[in-house]
Design a protein around this motif. Structure first.
Motif, PDB file in Angstrom:
ATOM      1  N   VAL A 130       0.982  -1.105   0.025  1.00 24.20           N
ATOM      2  CA  VAL A 130      -0.056   0.091   0.064  1.00 24.20           C
ATOM      3  C   VAL A 130       0.725   1.159  -0.065  1.00 24.20           C
ATOM      4  O   VAL A 130       2.251   1.207   0.381  1.00 24.20           O
ATOM      5  N   PHE A 131       0.318   2.370  -0.188  1.00 24.96           N
ATOM      6  CA  PHE A 131       1.069   3.690  -0.636  1.00 24.96           C
ATOM      7  C   PHE A 131       0.465   4.515   0.357  1.00 24.96           C
ATOM      8  O   PHE A 131      -1.003   4.776   0.131  1.00 24.96           O
ATOM      9  N   LEU A 132       0.897   5.453   1.288  1.00 21.68           N
ATOM     10  CA  LEU A 132       0.280   6.345   2.060  1.00 21.68           C
ATOM     11  C   LEU A 132       1.062   7.527   1.890  1.00 21.68           C
ATOM     12  O   LEU A 132       2.137   7.933   2.505  1.00 21.68           O
ATOM     13  N   ALA A 133       0.518   8.597   1.151  1.00 20.94           N
ATOM     14  CA  ALA A 133       0.961   9.896   0.967  1.00 20.94           C
ATOM     15  C   ALA A 133       0.105  11.005   1.388  1.00 20.94           C
ATOM     16  O   ALA A 133       0.113  11.661   2.271  1.00 20.94           O
ATOM     17  N   THR A 134      -1.023  10.814   0.597  1.00 24.32           N
ATOM     18  CA  THR A 134      -2.203  11.969   0.925  1.00 24.32           C
ATOM     19  C   THR A 134      -2.678  12.094   2.483  1.00 24.32           C
ATOM     20  O   THR A 134      -2.644  11.032   3.037  1.00 24.32           O
ATOM     21  N   GLU A 135      -3.058  13.165   2.881  1.00 27.16           N
ATOM     22  CA  GLU A 135      -3.517  13.470   4.464  1.00 27.16           C
ATOM     23  C   GLU A 135      -4.696  14.084   3.944  1.00 27.16           C
ATOM     24  O   GLU A 135      -4.945  14.704   3.103  1.00 27.16           O
ATOM     25  N   GLY A 407      -2.063  11.693  -9.697  1.00 27.15           N
ATOM     26  CA  GLY A 407      -1.952  13.137 -10.496  1.00 27.15           C
ATOM     27  C   GLY A 407      -3.441  13.508 -10.873  1.00 27.15           C
ATOM     28  O   GLY A 407      -3.927  12.918 -11.832  1.00 27.15           O
ATOM     29  N   ASP A 408      -4.264  14.287 -10.228  1.00 27.25           N
ATOM     30  CA  ASP A 408      -5.446  14.845 -10.586  1.00 27.25           C
ATOM     31  C   ASP A 408      -5.314  15.615 -11.986  1.00 27.25           C
ATOM     32  O   ASP A 408      -4.424  16.283 -12.299  1.00 27.25           O
ATOM     33  N   ASN A 409      -6.388  15.001 -12.722  1.00 31.18           N
ATOM     34  CA  ASN A 409      -6.335  15.689 -14.148  1.00 31.18           C
ATOM     35  C   ASN A 409      -6.323  16.963 -14.385  1.00 31.18           C
ATOM     36  O   ASN A 409      -5.164  17.476 -15.105  1.00 31.18           O
TER      37      ASN A 409
HETATM   38  C1  LIG Z   1      -9.792   5.808  -5.541  1.00 35.42           C
HETATM   39  C2  LIG Z   1      -8.709   6.628  -5.065  1.00 35.42           C
HETATM   40  C3  LIG Z   1      -7.748   6.025  -4.135  1.00 35.42           C
HETATM   41  C4  LIG Z   1      -6.466   6.633  -3.727  1.00 35.42           C
HETATM   42  N1  LIG Z   1      -5.634   5.888  -3.291  1.00 35.42           N
HETATM   43  C5  LIG Z   1      -4.663   6.594  -2.707  1.00 35.42           C
HETATM   44  C6  LIG Z   1      -3.587   5.808  -2.084  1.00 35.42           C
HETATM   45  O1  LIG Z   1      -3.659   4.699  -1.916  1.00 35.42           O
HETATM   46  N2  LIG Z   1      -2.948   6.709  -1.430  1.00 35.42           N
HETATM   47  C7  LIG Z   1      -2.356   7.972  -1.271  1.00 35.42           C
HETATM   48  O2  LIG Z   1      -1.845   8.565  -0.759  1.00 35.42           O
HETATM   49  N3  LIG Z   1      -3.829   8.453  -1.630  1.00 35.42           N
HETATM   50  C8  LIG Z   1      -4.816   7.952  -2.358  1.00 35.42           C
HETATM   51  N4  LIG Z   1      -5.721   8.605  -3.314  1.00 35.42           N
HETATM   52  C9  LIG Z   1      -5.752  10.151  -2.950  1.00 35.42           C
HETATM   53  C10 LIG Z   1      -5.276  10.866  -4.299  1.00 35.42           C
HETATM   54  O3  LIG Z   1      -4.106  10.945  -4.493  1.00 35.42           O
HETATM   55  C11 LIG Z   1      -5.898  12.415  -3.948  1.00 35.42           C
HETATM   56  O4  LIG Z   1      -7.399  12.132  -4.264  1.00 35.42           O
HETATM   57  C12 LIG Z   1      -5.463  13.118  -5.176  1.00 35.42           C
HETATM   58  O5  LIG Z   1      -4.140  13.488  -4.990  1.00 35.42           O
HETATM   59  C13 LIG Z   1      -6.139  14.494  -5.092  1.00 35.42           C
HETATM   60  O6  LIG Z   1      -6.267  15.240  -3.995  1.00 35.42           O
HETATM   61  P1  LIG Z   1      -7.806  15.606  -3.431  1.00 35.42           P
HETATM   62  O7  LIG Z   1      -8.794  14.502  -3.639  1.00 35.42           O
HETATM   63  O8  LIG Z   1      -7.459  15.819  -1.859  1.00 35.42           O
HETATM   64  O9  LIG Z   1      -8.434  16.772  -4.301  1.00 35.42           O
HETATM   65  P2  LIG Z   1      -7.924  18.384  -3.859  1.00 35.42           P
HETATM   66  O10 LIG Z   1      -6.448  18.595  -3.398  1.00 35.42           O
HETATM   67  O11 LIG Z   1      -8.831  18.662  -2.747  1.00 35.42           O
HETATM   68  O12 LIG Z   1      -8.508  18.939  -5.191  1.00 35.42           O
HETATM   69  C14 LIG Z   1      -9.942  19.063  -5.568  1.00 35.42           C
HETATM   70  C15 LIG Z   1      -9.812  19.963  -6.845  1.00 35.42           C
HETATM   71  O13 LIG Z   1      -9.524  21.186  -6.529  1.00 35.42           O
HETATM   72  C16 LIG Z   1      -8.712  21.711  -7.673  1.00 35.42           C
HETATM   73  N5  LIG Z   1      -7.448  21.878  -7.511  1.00 35.42           N
HETATM   74  C17 LIG Z   1      -6.722  21.538  -6.273  1.00 35.42           C
HETATM   75  N6  LIG Z   1      -5.315  22.065  -6.330  1.00 35.42           N
HETATM   76  C18 LIG Z   1      -5.145  22.572  -7.338  1.00 35.42           C
HETATM   77  C19 LIG Z   1      -4.291  23.363  -8.176  1.00 35.42           C
HETATM   78  N7  LIG Z   1      -3.036  23.455  -7.583  1.00 35.42           N
HETATM   79  N8  LIG Z   1      -4.231  23.908  -9.315  1.00 35.42           N
HETATM   80  C20 LIG Z   1      -5.854  23.775  -9.952  1.00 35.42           C
HETATM   81  N9  LIG Z   1      -6.977  23.350  -9.393  1.00 35.42           N
HETATM   82  C21 LIG Z   1      -6.450  22.693  -8.149  1.00 35.42           C
HETATM   83  C22 LIG Z   1      -8.827  20.699  -9.011  1.00 35.42           C
HETATM   84  O14 LIG Z   1     -10.023  21.034  -9.591  1.00 35.42           O
HETATM   85  C23 LIG Z   1      -9.002  19.412  -8.158  1.00 35.42           C
HETATM   86  O15 LIG Z   1      -9.843  18.435  -9.022  1.00 35.42           O
HETATM   87  C24 LIG Z   1      -6.897   8.157  -3.690  1.00 35.42           C
HETATM   88  C25 LIG Z   1      -7.805   8.778  -4.255  1.00 35.42           C
HETATM   89  C26 LIG Z   1      -8.826   8.117  -4.787  1.00 35.42           C
HETATM   90  C27 LIG Z   1      -9.911   8.991  -5.642  1.00 35.42           C
END
Ligand SMILES: Cc1cc2nc3c(=O)[nH]c(=O)nc-3n(C[C@H](O)[C@H](O)[C@H](O)COP(=O)(O)OP(=O)(O)OC[C@H]3O[C@@H](n4cnc5c(N)ncnc54)[C@H](O)[C@@H]3O)c2cc1C
Length: 621
Positions: A130-135, A407-409
């Motif tokens: 598993v990979f734990l980065a996001t908080e 990497g959010d699209n």
């Molecule tokens: C199914 C699933 C599995 C996952 N599994 C893991 C896992 O195993 N380990 C882990 O560590 N993480 C995991 N994640 C977390 C994932 O990496 C994060 O969801 C992702 O990095 C986006 O962060 P957020 O959801 O907090 O969105 P936010 O940071 O809240 O962003 C939401 C929206 O805000 C806007 N936005 C935010 N920042 C910017 C910017 N800089 N510039 C322009 N627009 C911006 C965009 O429209 C974006 O879509 C998972 C997520 C999903 C959906």
């Protein structure tokens, strides 16, 4: 040559162009024919999640082994395509278990062999990675994370700790009670100083959570079965060897820290596996979109509707046909693009900036396109598109995973476009065979010239706005984000068109050339038609050409319509893997057989009207 033989030859040729390494796919395709991958009626989300883990194990047993999968990305991408087609949750698991977890350990463990035992366990799938980065408070801004690993030279251990509710690890798939080994990203603190973010190998659970690790389930996520959870650390003790420093940084046993690179570069290395991760998720999602288009096309040829005295099939209706053929072209474009970028990555053809930029653009374009394709297919199959047994709704859930994770699209596309505006553009080498264009609307040179012209003018517009802006740098870029997203989209469209035209250049038979030319034209002209007002205003297209675009699109659709079956057969997703009633030779017969295996909604007991009324009205306890 008989008609069947020529049909088969075209299918073979198109398949070879689409899937350059079939031998990497073969073991996984065979595995997917096992009954374990059949649809199961009436499972709960937790049961579906457990099944995904069993399925991953089976794919693993059929493949070349985890060590090879991690070292040879094209093989892992092949596994991910099949996983996505049969069970999108298995795709997510594979992405995390092999690439993010084992890949990060292998890339960054430095010269020591100390983590060998842990890698062996992961390779045997005795423990899942598993990979734990996001908080909780740090998603796209995860570089600012708060979790700390404080090094103590006396005990030669790190104390891994979550300093508060903002810093709990959010979304890792730590929920299910099977052994899990984590790569945890945290700030390394040594001799009282923050050294930046590094990955650490941390045993997360061996059935129950390990001491110092606290796991809480997350609420339901409709359409997604992964066991995502919240995970926190309460002064967990981690041995010195479990830091993954990479080759550019080191921590001496007495706590002295050395690094040749900046904290920003250290963070980028800690997250380095997210780059191929984008290609794996995009490849899987596009494979699922191909399956959706194949099912929709097969079904559309046999499903009858009104017209022709009851003999018309869905494909005979112009609106339906045009929607399905548009998605067929889109999925060809995204397949060529993703496979080309996967190859470039595996062959190390680009430098780091070029690779990051192209992969970011590809991931955003391919997953947004695939999500669109799957949604159109859902609707075009009518009520049939709602059932998991027909696969398509599962692919809709997958879209929510791929556009946000690794990497959010929006965020990665904006960043890539920003670089392009700043003059760092790795996206368009000239396509061989596309010379100066005239105004023949069916000439690839015309499509290419217009798309590149749009890209260049949008870039110029962004540069001009930046130059004229008197606001802070953040506000200027922030105001430009919608334009940057458009630049990213057009840049990726140009990349996709280039890969399609190169495939057209390699095609030999007249039928394959004819089909690929028309598919590329549909993709390009539809994109141009979307902005035709802009093209006219910019003087890049005359009014008569703008008026003629719908006719040109009709002509291209008419050209591929007679070949739609061959075009989807070339995807090579057999019914023995899909097992979807709408993909069967006779969907009526297939539904009748299926009815036997659907778990009934009632328990078979007779109830009086009063009992039924009470059952439906009493508040739940
Ligand atoms: C199914 C699933 C599995 C996952 N599994 C893991 C896992 O195993 N380990 C882990 O560590 N993480 C995991 N994640 C977390 C994932 O990496 C994060 O969801 C992702 O990095 C986006 O962060 P957020 O959801 O907090 O969105 P936010 O940071 O809240 O962003 C939401 C929206 O805000 C806007 N936005 C935010 N920042 C910017 C910017 N800089 N510039 C322009 N627009 C911006 C965009 O429209 C974006 O879509 C998972 C997520 C999903 C959906």
């Amino acid at each position: 040559m008989t008609r069947t033989a020529s049909h088969n030859a075209v299918v073979r040729e198109l398949a070879d162009l689409l899937h350059p390494r079939p031998r990497f796919h073969e073991p996984f395709r065979t595995a997917c024919e096992d009954p374990l991958f059949a649809w199961h009626s009436g499972l709960t989300a937790d049961e579906r999640c457990e099944l995904a883990y069993r399925r991953l194990r089976m794919l693993d047993q059929h493949g070349p082994g985890a060590t090879t999968l991690v070292r040879e990305p094209l093989r892992l991408f092949a596994l991910q395509e099949w996983a996505a087609v049969v069970d999108p949750t298995t795709l997510s698991l594979a992405a995390i278990h092999y690439n993010l977890c084992q890949g990060t350990i292998r890339d960054l463990r430095g010269s020591g062999e100390h983590l060998e035992q842990c890698l062996d366990e992961l390779a045997r799938a005795d423990s899942f990675g598993v990979f734990l980065a996001t908080e909780l408070a740090y998603g796209n801004n995860v570089a600012a994370m708060e979790t700390r690993a404080v090094y103590d030279p006396e005990s030669r251990e790190y104390t891994l700790h979550t300093p508060g509710p903002r810093a709990v690890k959010f979304m890792p798939n730590t929920g299910l009670g099977v052994p899990k080994t984590g790569v945890v990203l945290a700030r390394l603190i040594s001799l009282g100083r923050d050294r930046g973010v590094f990955p650490f190998v941390v045993p997360i659970r061996d059935g129950a959570a390990t001491p110092g690790v606290k796991i809480r389930a997350l609420p339901e996520k409709p359409g997604l079965d992964l066991d995502n959870a919240v995970t926190a650390f309460d002064r967990a003790r981690i041995p010195y060897e479990n830091l993954l420093p990479g080759t550019h940084s080191s921590l001496a046993p007495d706590g002295r820290f050395h690094s040749d690179i900046s904290p920003h570069q250290r963070f980028a290395r800690a997250m380095g596996r997210v780059t191929p991760g984008k290609l794996g998720l995009a490849g899987g999602h596009v494979a699922a979109a191909r399956a959706a288009v194949a099912l929709t096309t097969r079904y559309s040829h046999q499903r009858r509707s009104s017209g022709k005295r009851g003999r018309a099939c869905l494909m005979d209706h112009g609106g339906h046909r045009s929607a399905v053929l548009r998605e067929l072209a889109r999925v060809y474009a995204t397949t060529f693009l993703v496979h080309e970028e996967q190859r470039r990555y595996a062959e190390h053809r680009d430098d780091v900036t070029g690779r990051e930029q192209r992969i970011a653009l590809t991931k955003a374009y391919a997953t947004w396109s695939a999500a669109h394709t799957v949604t159109v297919c859902r609707e075009r199959c009518g009520a049939q598109g709602l059932f998991s047994v027909n696969r398509i709704p599962e692919y809709i859930g997958l879209g929510h995973v791929t556009v946000t994770s690794e990497g959010d699209n929006s965020v990665v596309a904006i960043k890539a476009a920003q670089q392009i505006v700043l003059g760092v553009d790795h996206t368009h080498p000239p396509v061989p065979g596309v010379g100066p264009s005239d105004s023949d609307m069916l000439d690839p040179a015309w499509w290419y010239r217009l798309i590149i012209a749009r890209k260049e003018r949008l870039i110029a517009e962004a540069r001009k706005s930046r130059g004229e802006s008197s606001t802070s740098s953040f506000e200027t870029w922030s105001a430009l984000e919608p334009l940057l997203l458009e630049i990213a989209h057009v840049s990726a469209t140009a990349l996709a068109l280039e890969t399609m035209l190169r495939a057209l250049g390699r095609a030999e038979s007249p039928t394959a050339r004819h089909c690929l030319h028309s598919l590329a034209g549909l993709e390009a002209l539809d994109e141009i038609a979307r902005s035709r007002g802009w093209y006219v205003l910019e003087g890049l297209m005359g009014e008569p050409e703008a008026r003629n675009l719908p006719k040109a699109l009709d002509e291209l659709r008419d050209r591929i319509a007679p070949h739609s079956r061959e075009l989807v057969e070339a995807f090579d997703v057999p019914q023995s893997v899909l097992r979807a009633p709408i993909g069967a030779e006779d969907y009526i017969e297939s539904w009748s057989e299926l009815a036997e295996s659907v778990k009934p909604r009632d328990d078979g007991q007779a109830r009086s009207r009063d009992q039924v009324r009470t059952r439906c009205t009493e508040p739940s306890k």
